[in-house]
Design a protein around this motif. Sequence first.
Motif, short mmCIF file in Angstrom:
data_model
loop_
_atom_site.label_atom_id
_atom_site.label_comp_id
_atom_site.label_asym_id
_atom_site.label_seq_id
_atom_site.Cartn_x
_atom_site.Cartn_y
_atom_site.Cartn_z
N THR A 53 0.82 -1.22 0.00
CA THR A 53 0.00 0.00 0.00
C THR A 53 0.85 1.26 0.00
O THR A 53 0.33 2.35 -0.24
CB THR A 53 -0.92 0.04 1.24
OG1 THR A 53 -0.10 -0.03 2.41
CG2 THR A 53 -1.89 -1.12 1.24
N SER A 75 -1.39 -6.62 -0.87
CA SER A 75 -2.51 -5.75 -0.48
C SER A 75 -3.70 -6.15 -1.32
O SER A 75 -3.55 -6.76 -2.38
CB SER A 75 -2.19 -4.28 -0.76
OG SER A 75 -2.19 -4.03 -2.15
N VAL A 76 -4.89 -5.78 -0.84
CA VAL A 76 -6.07 -5.99 -1.69
C VAL A 76 -6.25 -4.77 -2.60
O VAL A 76 -6.66 -4.89 -3.75
CB VAL A 76 -7.33 -6.31 -0.86
CG1 VAL A 76 -7.81 -5.11 -0.06
CG2 VAL A 76 -8.45 -6.81 -1.75
N GLY A 77 -5.91 -3.58 -2.07
CA GLY A 77 -6.06 -2.35 -2.84
C GLY A 77 -5.03 -2.28 -3.95
O GLY A 77 -3.88 -2.70 -3.77
N LEU A 100 -8.03 -10.97 4.06
CA LEU A 100 -7.99 -9.85 5.01
C LEU A 100 -9.37 -9.26 5.32
O LEU A 100 -9.50 -8.34 6.12
CB LEU A 100 -7.03 -8.76 4.50
CG LEU A 100 -7.13 -8.30 3.05
CD1 LEU A 100 -8.43 -7.66 2.72
CD2 LEU A 100 -5.97 -7.38 2.72
N ARG A 232 -9.37 3.98 1.69
CA ARG A 232 -8.16 4.76 1.38
C ARG A 232 -8.44 6.21 1.74
O ARG A 232 -9.57 6.70 1.56
CB ARG A 232 -7.82 4.68 -0.11
CG ARG A 232 -7.24 3.37 -0.56
CD ARG A 232 -5.81 3.17 -0.01
NE ARG A 232 -5.21 1.94 -0.50
CZ ARG A 232 -5.32 0.75 0.10
NH1 ARG A 232 -6.01 0.62 1.22
NH2 ARG A 232 -4.74 -0.31 -0.41
N HIS A 279 -3.46 2.95 9.69
CA HIS A 279 -3.65 2.01 8.56
C HIS A 279 -3.21 0.59 8.94
O HIS A 279 -2.24 0.06 8.40
CB HIS A 279 -2.88 2.50 7.31
CG HIS A 279 -3.39 1.84 6.05
ND1 HIS A 279 -3.23 2.40 4.81
CD2 HIS A 279 -4.04 0.66 5.83
CE1 HIS A 279 -3.76 1.60 3.89
NE2 HIS A 279 -4.25 0.54 4.49
N SER A 282 -5.62 -4.65 8.21
CA SER A 282 -5.34 -6.07 7.99
C SER A 282 -4.10 -6.55 8.75
O SER A 282 -3.64 -7.67 8.55
CB SER A 282 -5.16 -6.34 6.50
OG SER A 282 -4.14 -5.52 5.98
N MET A 291 -1.66 -13.35 3.78
CA MET A 291 -1.41 -12.48 2.61
C MET A 291 -0.07 -12.84 1.98
O MET A 291 0.06 -12.93 0.75
CB MET A 291 -1.39 -11.00 3.05
CG MET A 291 -2.76 -10.46 3.43
SD MET A 291 -2.65 -8.90 4.33
CE MET A 291 -2.00 -7.80 3.08
O1 LIG Z 1 -5.07 -1.45 2.86
C1 LIG Z 1 -4.82 -2.62 2.77
C2 LIG Z 1 -4.84 -3.35 1.55
O2 LIG Z 1 -5.14 -2.79 0.49
O3 LIG Z 1 -4.54 -4.55 1.60
#
Ligand SMILES: O=CC(=O)O
Length: 313
Positions: A53, A75-77, A100, A232, A279, A282, A291
Amino acid sequence: MDSITVLMTSPMSDYLETQLKDRFNLVKLWTYSSKTDFFKHNSHSIRAIVGNTKIGADAELIDSLPELEIVSSYSVGLDKIDLRKCQEKGIRVTNTPDVLTDDVADVAMGLMLAVARRVCECDRFVRRGLWPKGDFRLTNKFSGMQVGIVGLGRIGSAIAKRAEAFGCPISYYSRSEKPETNYKYFSNIIDLAVNCQILVVACALTEETHHIVNREVIDALGPEGILINIGRGSLIDEPELVSALLQGRLGGAGLDVFENEPEVPEQLFGLENVVLMPHVGSDTVETTDAMADLVIKNLEAHFLKKPLLTPVV
Ligand SMILES: O=CC(=O)O
């Protein structure tokens, strides 16, 4: 696979670093004194990027690595990855969805409860020795509050499920109505904000969602309303949020993310109706390991020419 060079863009978890080092030739961006030095030594060897991130894969980095084949994000984002550029160049992209979801949804609930029931303010009250001088003032009941969710994806849905257990009526805004739920749908975020007491921002950051929560939305939520952000920072117009809180036009906020992380507007530090987190949605041992495993499995699948586990591009 130890002849394959993988770039890690910034320090992530020790576990991930060890797992990468055990399998690949690992290069760590932050150990170089300058970009020039890094590119001079590695431009032509790097075949994979592991970003996060903080630092993902922007156009400059992608264009400077001619052998790049895959970006496996921890990250997921995906907002720190130039997806269009990856698509154009045929570079694969993976992320870490699902593993997450629970942690981020848990943090959203924690922030809602903390802001509504003033958990952090109560903690400061007790520590400062104020209790013997008089009881803490009354707060507002959380169970049954109307919760509005911006973005009913994996994380938004997990938040909805948890809030439902607190007896909270759920409504949501997203690009399109989700036929699989009975939650009330608003096709306009302002209507959602007018009709809820807590607005939770849980959508992905894209060009379309940048500052999706602007002054109008904040004013629609109003002086009794609570804004929660676990997505975000740039989903919210932060200067507008700060002035609304300072002027009492918004009731409170619970924030895990900020526009210029790790910088947080100092005006927020003195506000009792605001709960701030660095932040960490997760950031549990269990989830960060899961992850890391997903990052590794995606890289292994790619280099063994097998299907990716969580492909984005
Ligand atoms: O912010 C956390 C993610 O995007 O994994």
